[in-house]
Design a protein around this motif. Structure first.
Motif, mmCIF file in Angstrom:
data_model
loop_
_atom_site.group_PDB
_atom_site.id
_atom_site.type_symbol
_atom_site.label_atom_id
_atom_site.label_comp_id
_atom_site.label_asym_id
_atom_site.label_seq_id
_atom_site.Cartn_x
_atom_site.Cartn_y
_atom_site.Cartn_z
ATOM 1 N N SER A 12 2.259 -5.456 -6.952
ATOM 2 C CA SER A 12 0.816 -5.865 -7.848
ATOM 3 C C SER A 12 0.753 -4.823 -8.889
ATOM 4 N N GLY A 13 0.512 -5.045 -9.878
ATOM 5 C CA GLY A 13 -0.054 -4.111 -11.060
ATOM 6 C C GLY A 13 1.145 -3.643 -12.017
ATOM 7 N N GLY A 14 0.895 -2.719 -12.958
ATOM 8 C CA GLY A 14 1.784 -2.358 -13.804
ATOM 9 C C GLY A 14 2.915 -1.424 -12.992
ATOM 10 N N LEU A 15 3.837 -0.865 -13.843
ATOM 11 C CA LEU A 15 4.880 0.258 -13.506
ATOM 12 C C LEU A 15 4.563 1.164 -12.825
ATOM 13 N N LYS A 16 3.408 1.962 -13.475
ATOM 14 C CA LYS A 16 2.767 3.321 -13.185
ATOM 15 C C LYS A 16 1.597 3.334 -12.238
ATOM 16 N N GLY A 20 3.273 -1.392 -4.339
ATOM 17 C CA GLY A 20 3.928 -2.406 -3.597
ATOM 18 C C GLY A 20 4.362 -2.122 -2.149
ATOM 19 N N SER A 21 5.037 -2.958 -1.382
ATOM 20 C CA SER A 21 5.199 -2.870 -0.086
ATOM 21 C C SER A 21 6.786 -3.068 0.137
ATOM 22 N N ILE A 22 7.389 -2.697 1.130
ATOM 23 C CA ILE A 22 8.669 -3.264 1.510
ATOM 24 C C ILE A 22 8.712 -3.316 2.833
ATOM 25 N N SER A 23 9.491 -4.438 3.325
ATOM 26 C CA SER A 23 9.673 -4.878 4.848
ATOM 27 C C SER A 23 11.100 -5.306 4.993
ATOM 28 N N THR A 24 11.399 -5.080 6.126
ATOM 29 C CA THR A 24 12.664 -5.464 6.594
ATOM 30 C C THR A 24 12.640 -6.966 7.692
ATOM 31 N N GLN A 25 13.852 -7.518 7.761
ATOM 32 C CA GLN A 25 13.747 -8.683 8.348
ATOM 33 C C GLN A 25 13.494 -8.189 9.886
ATOM 34 N N THR A 26 14.089 -7.067 10.580
ATOM 35 C CA THR A 26 13.779 -6.724 11.969
ATOM 36 C C THR A 26 12.286 -6.162 12.216
ATOM 37 N N LEU A 29 10.729 -1.588 9.298
ATOM 38 C CA LEU A 29 9.782 -1.390 8.122
ATOM 39 C C LEU A 29 8.957 -2.627 7.944
ATOM 40 N N LYS A 30 7.505 -2.440 8.043
ATOM 41 C CA LYS A 30 6.733 -3.571 7.693
ATOM 42 C C LYS A 30 5.635 -3.184 6.697
ATOM 43 N N GLU A 31 5.662 -3.645 5.519
ATOM 44 C CA GLU A 31 4.724 -3.321 4.389
ATOM 45 C C GLU A 31 4.764 -1.891 4.361
ATOM 46 N N ALA A 32 5.799 -0.990 4.170
ATOM 47 C CA ALA A 32 5.979 0.223 3.935
ATOM 48 C C ALA A 32 5.439 0.607 2.375
ATOM 49 N N PRO A 33 4.448 1.263 2.105
ATOM 50 C CA PRO A 33 4.084 1.351 0.516
ATOM 51 C C PRO A 33 4.985 2.192 -0.122
ATOM 52 N N TYR A 34 5.349 1.631 -1.358
ATOM 53 C CA TYR A 34 6.078 2.435 -2.325
ATOM 54 C C TYR A 34 5.486 1.896 -3.950
ATOM 55 N N GLY A 35 5.860 2.985 -4.632
ATOM 56 C CA GLY A 35 5.196 2.807 -6.042
ATOM 57 C C GLY A 35 5.891 4.069 -6.975
ATOM 58 N N PHE A 36 5.477 4.040 -8.038
ATOM 59 C CA PHE A 36 6.029 4.945 -9.155
ATOM 60 C C PHE A 36 5.809 6.567 -8.647
ATOM 61 N N LYS A 37 4.741 6.997 -7.912
ATOM 62 C CA LYS A 37 4.423 8.126 -7.668
ATOM 63 C C LYS A 37 5.389 8.759 -6.596
ATOM 64 N N ALA A 38 5.680 7.740 -5.626
ATOM 65 C CA ALA A 38 6.762 7.734 -4.566
ATOM 66 C C ALA A 38 8.146 8.089 -4.991
ATOM 67 N N ARG A 39 8.361 7.199 -6.064
ATOM 68 C CA ARG A 39 9.607 7.258 -6.722
ATOM 69 C C ARG A 39 10.068 8.493 -7.604
ATOM 70 N N PHE A 40 9.204 8.780 -8.430
ATOM 71 C CA PHE A 40 9.268 9.995 -9.514
ATOM 72 C C PHE A 40 8.472 11.277 -9.269
ATOM 73 N N PRO A 44 2.958 9.641 -2.016
ATOM 74 C CA PRO A 44 3.232 9.148 -0.522
ATOM 75 C C PRO A 44 3.680 7.757 -0.821
ATOM 76 N N GLY A 45 4.420 7.488 0.296
ATOM 77 C CA GLY A 45 5.363 6.055 0.414
ATOM 78 C C GLY A 45 6.520 6.268 0.322
ATOM 79 N N THR A 46 7.252 5.402 0.239
ATOM 80 C CA THR A 46 8.826 5.347 0.488
ATOM 81 C C THR A 46 9.387 4.809 -1.191
ATOM 82 N N ASN A 47 10.559 4.776 -1.270
ATOM 83 C CA ASN A 47 11.335 4.452 -2.345
ATOM 84 C C ASN A 47 12.570 3.663 -2.309
ATOM 85 N N PRO A 48 13.079 3.200 -3.192
ATOM 86 C CA PRO A 48 14.276 2.286 -2.911
ATOM 87 C C PRO A 48 15.503 3.347 -2.826
ATOM 88 N N GLU A 49 15.698 4.585 -3.549
ATOM 89 C CA GLU A 49 16.604 5.546 -3.298
ATOM 90 C C GLU A 49 16.627 5.972 -1.890
#
Length: 143
Positions: A12-16, A20-26, A29-40, A44-49
């Protein structure tokens, strides 16, 4: 044999300023937060890398266990870290490298056979095959 697993993301929202939240089928991870700040910005939160790093480390370590078994070796412990590099490339971003660091405890292991197994697993693990990045490895056998 084939299997399929899934992950999902909501944003939800713009890039910066978005979140967002990431979940896995199992549900591991259930609605683990991620966003620009976690990535770059190490926010706080996780990131795809880091998720790709965890997946690659897990896949490689499991593959190595199988290759070691084929070579007559059984690990007491295998510890792998996958450092995933995200670089700005051609006006966008790309995962350009993954560096695997392995620390292995394998009683009675032969150094040459260990290195051969470690490199075979690096090339043949399914996540290594998926990634279009340079994949390097430092494998250390400890007594």
């Amino acid at each position: 044999m084939s299997s399929q697993h899934s992950g999902s993301a909501v944003w939800s929202g713009g890039l910066k300023d978005g979140i967002g939240s990431i979940s896995t089928q199992t549900g591991v991870l259930k609605e683990a937060p991620y966003g620009f700040k976690a990535r770059f910005e190490d926010g706080p939160g996780t990131n795809p890398e880091e998720l790709i790093g965890a997946a690659h480390a897990g896949c490689y370590t499991m593959a190595l266990s199988g290759v070691l078994g084929e070579a007559g070796m059984t690990a007491q412990k295998l510890e792998t870290t996958a450092a995933v590099t995200l670089d700005k490339v051609d006006g966008g971003f790309a995962i350009t490298k993954v560096h695997l660091t392995l620390l292995a405890t394998i009683p009675g292991a032969d150094q040459a056979k260990f290195e051969e197994a470690a490199n075979k697993a690096k090339v043949n693990c399914p996540v290594s095959k998926l990634l279009n990045a340079e994949i390097t490895l430092d494998a250390k056998l400890q007594a």
